[in-house]
Write an enzyme that holds these catalytic residues in place. Sequence first.
Site: not given
Ligand code: TYM
Length: 332
Positions: A112, A195, A198
Amino acid sequence: RLRVLSGIQPTADSFHLGNYLGALRQWVRLQDTHETFYCVVDLHAITVEQDPKVLLERTRRSAAQLLAIGVDPQRSALFVQSQVPEHAQLSWVLECQTGFGEAGRMTQFKDKSAKQGTDRASVGLFTYPILQAADILLYQANAVPVGEDQRQHLELTRNLAQRFNNRYGKTFTVPEPHIVKDTAKIYDLQDPTAKMSKSASAANGLVELLEDPKRSAKKIRSAVTDTGREVRFDPEEKAGVSNLLSIYSALTERTVADLETAYEGKGYGDLKKDLAEVLVEWLIPLQERVQSYLDDVAELDRVLAAGAHRAREVAAATLAATYERIGFLPPA
Ligand code: TYM
């Protein structure tokens, strides 16, 4: 009961199929067996610039989507991260346990910040995974349901928990990632080697839960596949078809082997057409439920406030124990 925590960013108007199949579906299931804490991570969202009105709207839309897919506020503490101030407070403490180089090795940060340029990337983007560790450790979570892309952040969280425990005495539970292999990484429909994302996927590459279902159907029907004919799960040779089979299997609870048999002698067109139908039938009632939650914002805000109160009881106890271990004065 063992504890679960997970979070999702309110950085889009809609969650996508990767979010749902990779993580959110597991959030719903784990409610049957675990004590569950789920948060919309608005503090994480502001690591990149957000329009205040849009952020507010997306935070509520995120909560409405979580309720609509089956997060049950009777069984889970569903809350918004900024309403539980202990997240930011523990994050500071953990930042002071993290090496500068250690944080710099996080691949999501490297990707990023490379895109934005190091002068424009915020310090918050750098410390992002440490705030994520605070989210998890505050609740003494045993398991964290996420997609494959979060594995490195979970490893950092485990290291920080162990390091703190060794230095100050046992304070935090060391969490395990809960990553379901079959759906750990859902791929971009237009580029099935990347993958579904968004930020990175083209509009046709991702299915949004809140888009017009006709559009979703069209995206599935025009998904990129190889030039062969045989419907077979083979991620190396047939990345596109394999991705469609994973999605189909997850949405219908039919095994991939069963689907392969069902499509023997048929072509990719049949597979896509049927999956598009399955998807539309799942999306329509889901969108109606989301809308009904958004129609009563006052009630939605009450649900989130109640979730924040429940979360805070646990979070405050962990933070107090942490402060004491470190040698801070008792609360004034
Ligand atoms: P975020 O908001 O980007 O995504 C939310 C969840 O979706 C999963 N994900 C996917 N899984 C499978 N295939 C895909 N193409 C795909 N795209 C997204 C992500 O792995 C995620 O589980 N850093 C985290 C948010 C966060 C968090 C936390 C998660 C903040 N604090 C504490 C767990 C525990 C994030 O950016 O997810």
